[in-house]
Design a protein around this motif. Structure first.
Motif, mmCIF file in Angstrom:
data_model
loop_
_atom_site.group_PDB
_atom_site.id
_atom_site.type_symbol
_atom_site.label_atom_id
_atom_site.label_comp_id
_atom_site.label_asym_id
_atom_site.label_seq_id
_atom_site.Cartn_x
_atom_site.Cartn_y
_atom_site.Cartn_z
ATOM 1 N N TYR A 14 0.954 -1.123 -0.017
ATOM 2 C CA TYR A 14 0.046 -0.145 -0.027
ATOM 3 C C TYR A 14 0.936 1.299 -0.230
ATOM 4 O O TYR A 14 0.398 2.341 -0.539
ATOM 5 C CB TYR A 14 -1.118 0.070 1.281
ATOM 6 N N ARG A 15 2.051 1.282 0.509
ATOM 7 C CA ARG A 15 2.991 2.231 0.499
ATOM 8 C C ARG A 15 3.235 2.998 -0.755
ATOM 9 O O ARG A 15 3.793 4.214 -0.848
ATOM 10 C CB ARG A 15 3.983 1.900 1.439
ATOM 11 N N ASN A 18 0.388 5.242 -1.144
ATOM 12 C CA ASN A 18 -0.191 5.838 0.070
ATOM 13 C C ASN A 18 -0.157 7.483 0.109
ATOM 14 O O ASN A 18 -1.259 8.086 0.564
ATOM 15 C CB ASN A 18 0.103 5.306 1.240
ATOM 16 N N HIS A 19 0.802 7.878 -0.570
ATOM 17 C CA HIS A 19 0.925 9.295 -0.714
ATOM 18 C C HIS A 19 0.250 10.193 -1.875
ATOM 19 O O HIS A 19 0.561 11.067 -2.212
ATOM 20 C CB HIS A 19 2.465 9.573 -0.791
ATOM 21 N N ALA A 41 -6.798 6.798 -8.178
ATOM 22 C CA ALA A 41 -6.274 5.654 -7.930
ATOM 23 C C ALA A 41 -6.044 5.831 -6.263
ATOM 24 O O ALA A 41 -5.395 6.912 -5.884
ATOM 25 C CB ALA A 41 -5.109 5.238 -8.463
ATOM 26 N N CYS A 42 -6.258 4.900 -5.493
ATOM 27 C CA CYS A 42 -6.190 4.941 -4.045
ATOM 28 C C CYS A 42 -6.131 3.605 -3.464
ATOM 29 O O CYS A 42 -6.769 2.429 -3.679
ATOM 30 C CB CYS A 42 -7.492 5.614 -3.657
ATOM 31 N N ALA A 43 -5.434 3.434 -2.323
ATOM 32 C CA ALA A 43 -5.412 2.439 -1.434
ATOM 33 C C ALA A 43 -6.737 1.946 -0.949
ATOM 34 O O ALA A 43 -7.347 2.911 -0.649
ATOM 35 C CB ALA A 43 -4.430 2.581 -0.417
ATOM 36 N N LEU A 44 -6.882 0.689 -0.680
ATOM 37 C CA LEU A 44 -8.461 0.511 -0.063
ATOM 38 C C LEU A 44 -8.276 -0.503 1.046
ATOM 39 O O LEU A 44 -9.010 -0.528 2.061
ATOM 40 C CB LEU A 44 -9.150 -0.334 -1.279
ATOM 41 N N ASP A 45 -7.176 -1.330 1.150
ATOM 42 C CA ASP A 45 -7.091 -2.126 2.310
ATOM 43 C C ASP A 45 -5.596 -2.630 2.524
ATOM 44 O O ASP A 45 -4.966 -2.501 1.288
ATOM 45 C CB ASP A 45 -7.929 -3.465 2.078
ATOM 46 N N PHE A 46 -5.144 -2.972 3.450
ATOM 47 C CA PHE A 46 -3.738 -3.537 3.798
ATOM 48 C C PHE A 46 -3.649 -4.845 3.729
ATOM 49 O O PHE A 46 -2.673 -5.134 2.901
ATOM 50 C CB PHE A 46 -3.484 -3.123 5.382
ATOM 51 N N THR A 52 -8.532 0.849 -5.204
ATOM 52 C CA THR A 52 -9.230 1.449 -6.213
ATOM 53 C C THR A 52 -8.763 2.096 -7.179
ATOM 54 O O THR A 52 -7.670 2.893 -7.034
ATOM 55 C CB THR A 52 -10.546 2.311 -5.456
ATOM 56 N N LEU A 129 -11.516 -7.554 -8.430
ATOM 57 C CA LEU A 129 -12.490 -7.898 -7.866
ATOM 58 C C LEU A 129 -13.792 -7.403 -8.524
ATOM 59 O O LEU A 129 -14.080 -6.283 -8.241
ATOM 60 C CB LEU A 129 -12.328 -7.622 -6.347
ATOM 61 N N ILE A 142 -12.273 -2.098 -8.460
ATOM 62 C CA ILE A 142 -11.270 -2.697 -7.215
ATOM 63 C C ILE A 142 -10.277 -3.720 -7.630
ATOM 64 O O ILE A 142 -10.692 -4.737 -8.194
ATOM 65 C CB ILE A 142 -12.423 -2.962 -5.846
ATOM 66 N N GLY B 20 -3.897 13.882 -4.452
ATOM 67 C CA GLY B 20 -3.591 12.987 -3.637
ATOM 68 C C GLY B 20 -3.191 13.171 -2.229
ATOM 69 O O GLY B 20 -2.635 12.239 -1.514
ATOM 70 N N TRP B 40 -6.572 7.577 2.670
ATOM 71 C CA TRP B 40 -7.170 7.066 1.269
ATOM 72 C C TRP B 40 -8.706 7.832 0.964
ATOM 73 O O TRP B 40 -9.629 7.140 0.960
ATOM 74 C CB TRP B 40 -7.620 5.632 1.948
ATOM 75 N N CYS B 42 -10.247 10.111 -2.365
ATOM 76 C CA CYS B 42 -9.899 9.997 -4.000
ATOM 77 C C CYS B 42 -10.984 10.585 -4.699
ATOM 78 O O CYS B 42 -11.997 10.506 -4.532
ATOM 79 C CB CYS B 42 -9.517 8.674 -4.457
ATOM 80 N N VAL B 54 -12.111 5.859 2.475
ATOM 81 C CA VAL B 54 -12.290 4.584 3.077
ATOM 82 C C VAL B 54 -12.223 4.994 4.848
ATOM 83 O O VAL B 54 -11.259 5.797 5.215
ATOM 84 C CB VAL B 54 -11.052 3.914 2.937
ATOM 85 N N TYR B 138 -16.024 -2.900 2.098
ATOM 86 C CA TYR B 138 -14.819 -2.461 1.957
ATOM 87 C C TYR B 138 -14.585 -1.082 2.895
ATOM 88 O O TYR B 138 -13.308 -0.575 2.447
ATOM 89 C CB TYR B 138 -14.525 -1.953 0.644
ATOM 90 N N HIS B 173 1.006 14.173 2.561
ATOM 91 C CA HIS B 173 0.652 13.089 1.672
ATOM 92 C C HIS B 173 1.463 12.140 2.668
ATOM 93 O O HIS B 173 2.603 11.792 2.755
ATOM 94 C CB HIS B 173 1.472 13.003 0.322
ATOM 95 N N HIS B 174 0.500 11.153 3.275
ATOM 96 C CA HIS B 174 1.014 10.113 4.340
ATOM 97 C C HIS B 174 1.754 8.984 3.899
ATOM 98 O O HIS B 174 1.450 8.248 2.737
ATOM 99 C CB HIS B 174 -0.548 9.729 4.979
ATOM 100 N N VAL B 175 2.604 8.765 4.743
ATOM 101 C CA VAL B 175 3.878 7.463 4.424
ATOM 102 C C VAL B 175 3.207 6.332 5.189
ATOM 103 O O VAL B 175 2.685 5.462 4.718
ATOM 104 C CB VAL B 175 4.976 8.157 4.461
#
Lengths: 194, 194
Positions: A14-15, A18-19, A41-46, A52, A129, A142, B20, B40, B42, B54, B138, B173-175
């Motif tokens: 995810y990193r 993540n930014h 585009a974006c993280a959705l879960d670890f 997404t 998914l 997703i 972002g 997260w 977007c 999220v 999700y 922008h988070h790491v």
């Protein structure tokens, strides 16, 4: 596999996004490869790592992604600015030589029948998914990340190293048209022990 | 309304988060206000402007957001780094004085019964578009933007001006943990006419 490429553990995948960088989305179906730029585009879960990405119905890459159920999300750099802009504004449906015109070269990774864009800073191989309602109503896809890699010149030990890498490795953050910001300098909250 | 705050036309609202940034999500329900940090978030659509965010089931803000069907997505700055980290790591359920401890002050905007966080660079008032499957499976929430505002010292005429504003206005922008990058310098693709 390009030199300097190393796997990223899935729990750190995810990193890579993540930014909030603008990404390139590539896909392959029935022998056709394409790639497009996506700011959304974006993280959705670890765990499992999921993300997404918004892919417009007019995009040829979307046809490939829906056909194969697989795609790659990769992080382009300042050095790839012209390429990132070009693949986001030309369609393979209109310009059959889009990839050559944009200067895109793909490489392969064993076990993944996907086109990976050379020169990026990080890559996330994804399995779609299927969520037909999200896809048709919102153009929202997703993906579950099945493999992650980074260029060790800018991402190593689970962390970006933008501050010590050549500035041409910095990620791109889209504004509008051909305008982007590069990612900047690190800042840390006092008392953070991470 | 704070000085320097100006409305952003809804067709330009996506630009507040297009690059972002990590955001703060605030909500109000039955007289209770809360705010949390979300890396997260977007953009999802231009017109009507929509976004995804999220929000974990453990978040108290989620309870408020689901109760009222309204929330604010706002863009914190380098000057708010400690606050952004604090509201992302403390829960109102555990620390009833979370907001005071984190130094959060809310302001009001006519016509919007929502808590807006002072000191941010931009604000997006959102109406929840209920999608129970996305929310439960999700932790993914979709909002339609009903109003947008920015601090004119860093966003004006539909554009960020990070490069000329005080560096303390840069977005975060988070790491991971308390580690963030600030947004950096503008770059533009050759031939771009925007």
């Amino acid at each position: 596999m390009p030199p300097h490429l190393a796997p990223v553990p899935l729990d750190k995948a995810y990193r890579l996004i993540n930014h909030g960088p603008t990404v390139l989305v590539s896909a392959r179906h029935q022998g056709v490869d394409d790639v497009m730029t996506a700011a959304w585009a974006c993280a959705l879960d670890f765990a499992p790592p999921r993300l997404t990405v918004v892919v417009d119905k007019s995009s040829y890459t979307r046809t490939l992604l829906e056909g194969s159920g697989r795609f790659v999300v990769q992080v382009p750099t300042v050095a790839q600015l012209a390429q990132a802009y070009a693949v986001g504004t030309r369609s393979l449906a209109i310009d059959p030589d889009k990839l050559a015109h944009a200067g895109v070269t793909f490489f392969a990774l064993d076990g993944h029948d996907l086109p990976f864009v050379e020169g990026c800073a990080g890559w996330l191989a994804c399995r779609l998914l299927p969520e037909p309602h999200n896809q048709s109503t919102y153009d929202l896809f997703i993906g579950e990340v099945t493999g992650a890699w980074a260029d060790t010149r800018v991402f190593a030990d689970g962390h970006w190293h933008f501050e010590t890498a050549d500035p041409r490795w910095r990620s791109l953050h889209h504004v509008a048209g051909g305008q982007f910001y590069a990612i900047g300098e690190p800042v840390a909250a006092a008392g953070d022990a991470v």
